[in-house]
Enzyme design. Structure first.
Site, PDB file in Angstrom:
ATOM      1  N   CYS A  98      41.820 -66.262  27.834  1.00  0.00           N
ATOM      2  CA  CYS A  98      41.452 -64.952  27.287  1.00  0.00           C
ATOM      3  C   CYS A  98      39.946 -64.710  27.261  1.00  0.00           C
ATOM      4  O   CYS A  98      39.502 -63.565  27.296  1.00  0.00           O
ATOM      5  CB  CYS A  98      41.992 -64.804  25.864  1.00  0.00           C
ATOM      6  SG  CYS A  98      43.752 -65.108  25.717  1.00  0.00           S
ATOM      7  N   HIS A 351      45.125 -55.903  26.304  1.00  0.00           N
ATOM      8  CA  HIS A 351      44.394 -57.165  26.447  1.00  0.00           C
ATOM      9  C   HIS A 351      44.742 -57.809  27.785  1.00  0.00           C
ATOM     10  O   HIS A 351      45.579 -58.699  27.849  1.00  0.00           O
ATOM     11  CB  HIS A 351      44.763 -58.085  25.272  1.00  0.00           C
ATOM     12  CG  HIS A 351      44.212 -59.474  25.364  1.00  0.00           C
ATOM     13  ND1 HIS A 351      43.004 -59.773  25.953  1.00  0.00           N
ATOM     14  CD2 HIS A 351      44.713 -60.665  24.914  1.00  0.00           C
ATOM     15  CE1 HIS A 351      42.794 -61.078  25.871  1.00  0.00           C
ATOM     16  NE2 HIS A 351      43.809 -61.635  25.246  1.00  0.00           N
ATOM     17  N   CYS A 382      39.911 -65.206  20.153  1.00  0.00           N
ATOM     18  CA  CYS A 382      40.648 -66.463  20.221  1.00  0.00           C
ATOM     19  C   CYS A 382      41.030 -66.719  21.678  1.00  0.00           C
ATOM     20  O   CYS A 382      41.030 -65.813  22.507  1.00  0.00           O
ATOM     21  CB  CYS A 382      41.886 -66.425  19.334  1.00  0.00           C
ATOM     22  SG  CYS A 382      43.110 -65.173  19.781  1.00  0.00           S
ATOM     23  N   GLY A 384      43.698 -69.122  24.319  1.00  0.00           N
ATOM     24  CA  GLY A 384      44.868 -69.970  24.463  1.00  0.00           C
ATOM     25  C   GLY A 384      44.510 -71.443  24.565  1.00  0.00           C
ATOM     26  O   GLY A 384      43.419 -71.815  25.010  1.00  0.00           O
TER      27      GLY A 384
END
Length: 418
Positions: A98, A351, A382, A384
Site C-alpha cells: 500500500c 485505495h 498502514c 500489508g
C-alpha cells in the site's frame, strides 16, 4: 580532492492522479492498461510544468504491488519511454504494497537529499481489476509451518477485525460514523473544487459504448447514511464489524509527484507546494497491520524533533475506519478533528494500493495552500504484512498569526529538511 557531501532540501513541486475507478469488468478502466494510466500522469505533470526540460528529470520511480502484466517490465522505465521522455531518463519499479508510491517518493527524495538527483518523478499505479491483490503470489510455506505469520494476516480484512478485538472501544458504530463523515467530506471537497484541479482526464473505450472522457472518481457514494452502512454484511467474520462501507474498496488508478531539490526548483522556476521534513517506516505484527501508522509517526516525529501537537493537518489513508480510529485514539485526537482528512479519504475515493501515498500528498499540498496558518502536516498509512509509513511536510505558505512564533522554516532552523 574535495567531496560534496552536503545534504540538500527536498520540495514537492506538483502532484496529479487519474480519477480512481472500481476494480471490476465494468469499471472505468476495465479496458485500459495500467501503464497507460501512469503515462497519462507523467504527461500531465510535464504539461503543467512547461518550464521543466524533460532531460532534467533524473529518475522515474513507479510503484506497483503486483508487478506483472501491464504493471510489470520495470514500469518506471517503460512508462517513461511510453510518455515520450528522453531515452536518457532512467526509471525503476518499487513495491511496498500500500505504501508503494510513498516509498517511491521517500526513496527518490533521499537521492535528492544526498545530491544524486535534482528532479524526479515518483508515483504508483494499481489496476486491481487486472491484478487482484495477491494474484500469482506464492507465500513461503514456512510462514505457516513455523507460525511466522498468522494465516489471518494474509487477508487485510481479517487484520482489521483483529484491530477491533484489540481495541474494543472502537465499535462498529464509531467506524460507520467515521465512514459516513468521510463520504460527506469528500463530496463537499469535490463540490467546492478541491479535488478536480489535480485530476488527469482519462479517455476510455467500452465495447458497444464508444469513448468516454473520465474526469471524476467512480467509487464515492455521496449521501451515504448510517442506516445504509448498518445493513451491510460483514464478510470477514460472522457478526463482525468490518464491511464494504467502512473500508476502502478494490480500485484502479495511478498517481504521480514531481519532486526537486530546493536549488533546482529555484533554478527552473518550479513552484514549491511542500517541503519534506522527515519520514519513517516501522514494522508491527502482521496480524494487526492497521496499527502501523502509530509507530511510524512516533518515529518520524522523534526524528524531526516535533510532537503530534505541532502537526496541523493529517492525511491518513483510510484502508479501514478501525485503522484510522486506532491512530487517532493513540494520539488523543477526536474522531471528527478538523485536522484529519479534510477532503475525506479512501473510504470514499478508493485505495488503488501502491498509488495512494501520492494522493495523500497532493491533497495535503492543496490544504497547505488554503490554510497558511498550518506549518506542519503529515501523510501516513498502514501497509500489508505489518508496517506503517509516515512523511512529515512543511507548508511553504506558512504565515503565523502570532509573529513571536515566526522562527523560520525547518530548513532554516536545522539546516536540512531531508
Amino acid at each position: 580532492m574535495s567531496q560534496n557531501r552536503q545534504i540538500r532540501d527536498v520540495v514537492f513541486v506538483d502532484g496529479v492522479r487519474t480519477p480512481f475507478g472500481r476494480a471490476s469488468d465494468v469499471g472505468l478502466y476495465a479496458n485500459t492498461r495500467a501503464d497507460d494510466l501512469v503515462v497519462k500522469c507523467i504527461r500531465e505533470l510535464m504539461r503543467r510544468n512547461p518550464q521543466l526540460p524533460a532531460e532534467r528529470i533524473d529518475e522515474v520511480a513507479i510503484a506497483a504491488t503486483t508487478q506483472t502484466g501491464d504493471q510489470g517490465l520495470t514500469i518506471g522505465r517503460t512508462a517513461a519511454l511510453l510518455a515520450g521522455l528522453p531515452t536518457s531518463v532512467p526509471g525503476f519499479a518499487i513495491d511496498r504494497m500500500c505504501a508503494g508510491a510513498m516509498t517511491a517518493v521517500t526513496t527518490t527524495a533521499s537521492g535528492i537529499g544526498v545530491g544524486s538527483y535534482d528532479v524526479v518523478l515518483a508515483g504508483g499505479v494499481e489496476h486491481m481489476g487486472h491484478h487482484p491483490m495477491g494474484a500469482g503470489a506464492d507465500p513461503n510455506p514456512r510462514f505457516m509451518s513455523e507460525r511466522i505469520v498468522d494465516p489471518a494476516a494474509l487477508n487485510m480484512g481479517n487484520t482489521a477485525e483483529n484491530l477491533h478485538d484489540r481495541f474494543p472501544a472502537i465499535t462498529k458504530d464509531r467506524t460507520d460514523a467515521y465512514a459516513v463523515a468521510s463520504q460527506a467530506k469528500f463530496a463537499a471537497a469535490s463540490a467546492n473544487g478541491r479535488i478536480q484541479p489535480d485530476l488527469v482526464p482519462v479517455a476510455t473505450m467500452k465495447p458497444g459504448q464508444g469513448w468516454t472522457v473520465n474526469t471524476v472518481d467512480e467509487p464515492p457514494r455521496p449521501g451515504t447514511t448510517l442506516e445504509d452502512l448498518a445493513a451491510l454484511r460483514t464478510p470477514f467474520r460472522a457478526h463482525g464489524r468490518v464491511t464494504a462501507g467502512n473500508a476502502a474498496g478494490l480500485n484502479d488508478g495511478a498517481t504521480m509527484a514531481l519532486l526537486a531539490s530546493s536549488d533546482a526548483a529555484a533554478e527552473l522556476r518550479l513552484p514549491v507546494k511542500m517541503r519534506l521534513v522527515q519520514f519513517a517506516f516501522a514494522g508491527v505484527e502482521p496480524e494487526v497491520m492497521g496499527i502501523g501508522p502509530v509507530p511510524a509517526t512516533e518515529k518520524a516525529l522523534k526524528l524531526a524533533g516535533l510532537g503530534i501537537e505541532d502537526i496541523g493537518l493529517i492525511e491518513i489513508n483510510e484502508a479501514f475506519a478501525v485503522q484510522v480510529l486506532s491512530f487517532l485514539d493513540h494520539f488523543g485526537i477526536a474522531d471528527d478533528d478538523p485536522r484529519v482528512n479534510r477532503y475525506g479519504g479512501a473510504i470514499a475515493v478508493g485505495h488503488p494500493l501502491a498509488s495512494s501515498g501520492v494522493r495523500l500528498m497532493t491533497q495535503l499540498a492543496r490544504q497547505f495552500e488554503e490554510d497558511p496558518s498550518v506549518r506542519f502536516g503529515l501523510t501516513t498509512m498502514c501497509i500489508g504484512l505489518g508496517m506503517g509509513a509516515t512523511v512529515i511536510w512543511e507548508n511553504p505558505h506558512w504565515a503565523p498569526t502570532d509573529p513571536s512564533t515566526a522562527t523560520g522554516s525547518t530548513t532554516d532552523d536545522e539546516g536540512s529538511a531531508a
